[in-house]
Design a protein around this motif. Structure first.
Motif, PDB file in Angstrom:
ATOM      1  N   ASP A  33      29.076  29.903 -31.571  1.00 34.30           N
ATOM      2  CA  ASP A  33      29.074  31.365 -31.531  1.00 34.30           C
ATOM      3  C   ASP A  33      29.550  31.890 -32.888  1.00 34.30           C
ATOM      4  OD1 ASP A  33      29.145  33.984 -30.917  1.00 34.30           O
ATOM      5  OD2 ASP A  33      30.234  33.744 -29.040  1.00 34.30           O
ATOM      6  N   TYR A  73      29.407  42.762 -24.275  1.00 36.19           N
ATOM      7  CA  TYR A  73      29.757  42.029 -25.489  1.00 36.19           C
ATOM      8  C   TYR A  73      30.477  42.942 -26.484  1.00 36.19           C
ATOM      9  CZ  TYR A  73      27.063  37.959 -24.107  1.00 36.19           C
ATOM     10  OH  TYR A  73      26.626  36.853 -23.459  1.00 36.19           O
ATOM     11  N   GLN A 111      35.683  33.875 -23.814  1.00 40.90           N
ATOM     12  CA  GLN A 111      34.769  33.407 -22.775  1.00 40.90           C
ATOM     13  C   GLN A 111      35.346  33.523 -21.377  1.00 40.90           C
ATOM     14  OE1 GLN A 111      31.997  30.142 -24.091  1.00 40.90           O
ATOM     15  NE2 GLN A 111      33.764  29.876 -25.410  1.00 40.90           N
TER      16      GLN A 111
ATOM     17  N   SER B 128      23.688  33.291 -26.152  1.00 44.12           N
ATOM     18  CA  SER B 128      24.769  32.962 -25.230  1.00 44.12           C
ATOM     19  C   SER B 128      24.353  31.854 -24.265  1.00 44.12           C
ATOM     20  CB  SER B 128      25.148  34.216 -24.455  1.00 44.12           C
ATOM     21  OG  SER B 128      25.843  33.854 -23.298  1.00 44.12           O
TER      22      SER B 128
END
Lengths: 173, 285
Positions: A33, A73, A111, B128
Motif C-alpha cells: 500500500d 478511505y 487496516q 486494495s
C-alpha cells in the motif's frame, strides 16, 4: 502553491501506479500500500495538519475510482496522516529507520479501522481470517518498500522546502 | 494557517463528520457524485491505459523469452487440432442449421445469442486486497450504464458499478458487495450467488438461499435465472461443495466461477439493461 501542485501530481501518479503496475506484483493476493507510506511520510515530515490534508485527498481519489462508498478511505487517510504527524517536533527527520516502525503500527491501525468500518457497512466479521490473509501480509509487504519511498518523499520535501525558503528570502529583501 | 493549527482537533472532527455523512449518503449508489470522478477520469484514465499497455508489453516480452520452446510445441499441436476442428465444425454447422429449422418450428427465440455485446480492455485494478474491482476503458460514451452485466472468459465476470464518459468501474462477482439470482441448469433449483470476502482469495463464490429439498450436486452448472438483473442463461460457474446452513433451514453451495476473474485482460459488456419485469416467461422457453 508549488507544494500543493507537487503533492497533487504525486497522489495522482501513485494511484495510477498502484492500480496498474503494483497489482501485477501481488504476493499471496496482497499488494504493497504505497499510498499509506506516502501519507505517513508526509505526516512525519510536515506535521499533523498537513499530514491529515494529504491523507484525506490521497484516500478520496481511491474512493472516487474504486470504493464502495465515498469517504471511507478519505477518513482513514486523514486519521493516519494526523496520527503519524502527531509527535512532529520530536523526530529526527533524516533517520530513515523511524518510519519503518511507524509504518508497521500505522498499517495495522489503518487496516483494523478499515475492517471495523467495512463491517459497519455490511462486510464480513471473521477478524482472525482477515488478519491472517490480508492485514498481516499487506503490512509485511508495505513495510518492505517503506524505506525507499520515505527517502523519495524526504528528497521531494527538502527540494520544495529549499524552494520555499528561497522565495521567502526574496520577499524579505 | 495558524488558525487551522490552533483548532486542529475541531477541524479533524469536522472532517471525520463530513466523511461519515458522505459514506452514509453514497451507500446508495444512485447518490455517487460522478461529476468529480468524471472530471478526474479525463486525467487518470489515459495514464492508466498507458501504464497498463506498458506493463502488458513488458510482461509479454519477458514471458516470450521463457516460453519460446513451449510455443513451438504448442503451435504444432494446435495445427493438428485445427484440422480436426474444421471437420468437426462442418458437422456442427449441419447440426446447427437443423437446430434453427426446428427451433423456428417451435417458436423458440434464444435471447442470449442476440445480446448487444461490446468489448473493453481492463486498464486498472482496485489496489486494495479487501475488494475486487477493476476499471475498463469504455464508459457512457459507448452507452454503458450502472447495473449492466459484464462477461468474459466464458461466463459472468461482474456488474458495472459506476460509469464516467471514458471509463467504467466493475464490481467483480467475487467481491463481497456482489449478488445475482441464479438457478441450476440440471434441477432448476434457485438461489443467490454472492461474493464472499473469505472466499475471494481462492477465487470462489457462495450460493445462498437454496432450499433443503433442492437436489443440487457437485459439478452442477449454475446460470443466471430469469429473476436476475442480467440476461438469463449466462454461465456463472459450477458447484464445488454443498452444505446445510448452521441453522439447518437451508443449504448453501460453494461455486467455482466459469470466468477466472483474476487473470482477465479483456471483458465483454452486455450493452443493454435487463430487469425481471420485462422478461415474460413464454419468451424464454
Amino acid at each position: 502553491m508549488m507544494r500543493v501542485g507537487c503533492m497533487a501530481v504525486l497522489i495522482l501518479f501513485n494511484y495510477v501506479l498502484q492500480s496498474t503496475i503494483l497489482v501485477r506484483v501481488s504476493i499471496l493476493g496482497v499488494n504493497p500500500d504505497t499510498a499509506l507510506i506516502f501519507i505517513i511520510s508526509y505526516g512525519i515530515l510536515r506535521g499533523d495538519v498537513e499530514g491529515a490534508i494529504f491523507g484525506f485527498f490521497s484516500g478520496l481519489i481511491h474512493d472516487l475510482f474504486g470504493g464502495h462508498v465515498i469517504g471511507l478511505y478519505a477518513m482513514l487517510g486523514m486519521l493516519t496522516g494526523y496520527l503519524a504527524g502527531k509527535p512532529f517536533k520530536d523526530y529526527f527527520k533524516d533517520n530513515f529507520f523511524l518510519p519503518f516502525g511507524i509504518v508497521i503500527v500505522a498499517s495495522i491501525f489503518y487496516q483494523v479501522l478499515f475492517f471495523v468500518l467495512n463491517f459497519l457497512l455490511g462486510g464480513g466479521w471473521n477478524f482472525w481470517f482477515y488478519f491472517r490473509t490480508i492485514i498481516l501480509p499487506t503490512t509485511i509487504y508495505t513495510v518492505s518498500v517503506a524505506i525507499p519511498l520515505y527517502s523519495l518523499m524526504f528528497v521531494i520535501n527538502s527540494k520544495i522546502e529549499n524552494f520555499e525558503d528561497d522565495r521567502r528570502n526574496l520577499f524579505k529583501e | 494557517m495558524t488558525f487551522i493549527h490552533r483548532y486542529k482537533r475541531i477541524f479533524l472532527l469536522i472532517g471525520m463528520g463530513i466523511c461519515i455523512v458522505a459514506m452514509i449518503i453514497t451507500f446508495n449508489p444512485d447518490f455517487r457524485p460522478t461529476v468529480i470522478a468524471r472530471s478526474l477520469g479525463y486525467v487518470v484514465v489515459p495514464l492508466q491505459s498507458g501504464a497498463t499497455a506498458a506493463t502488458n508489453w513488458v510482461t509479454s516480452r519477458v514471458s516470450l523469452l521463457w516460453e519460446m520452446s513451449y510455443l513451438q510445441q504448442e503451435n504444432a499441436r494446435l495445427r493438428d487440432e485445427i484440422g480436426w476442428l474444421q471437420i468437426e465444425n462442418q458437422r456442427l454447422q449441419l447440426a446447427g442449421e437443423e437446430y434453427l429449422r426446428l427451433t423456428e418450428l417451435l417458436y423458440i427465440r434464444r435471447r442470449y445469442s442476440e445480446l448487444p455485446i461490446v468489448g473493453a480492455t481492463i486498464i486498472g485494478h482496485n489496489p486494495s486486497a479487501w475488494n475486487n474491482r477493476f476499471t475498463i476503458d469504455r464508459g457512457s460514451n459507448d452507452g454503458f450504464a450502472r447495473n449492466m452485466a459484464v462477461l468474459g472468459d466464458g461466463g459472468l465476470v461482474g456488474v458495472i458499478h459506476q460509469v464516467t464518459p471514458n471509463s467504467s468501474t466493475i464490481t467483480s462477482l467475487i467481491d463481497d458487495s456482489f449478488a445475482v439470482a441464479v438457478q441450476s441448469v440440471r434441477t432448476e433449483d434457485t438461489g443467490v450467488v454472492m461474493g464472499d470476502s473469505t472466499l475471494m482469495q481462492a477465487g470462489l463464490v457462495r450460493m445462498e438461499y437454496i432450499s433443503t429439498t433442492a437436489q443440487i450436486m457437485i459439478n452442477d452448472e449454475i446460470v443466471t435465472s430469469t429473476f436476475s438483473l442480467f440476461p438469463p442463461g449466462i454461465s456463472v460457474g459450477t458447484v464445488v461443495e454443498v452444505r446445510p446452513t448452521p441453522d439447518g433451514l437451508a443449504q448453501y453451495a460453494i461455486i467455482r466461477p466459469s470466468a477466472n476473474v483474476r487473470r482477465l485482460e479483456h471483458v465483454l459488456v452486455v450493452n443493454q439493461l435487463f430487469s425481471p419485469e420485462d422478461q415474460d416467461a413464454e419468451d424464454l422457453y
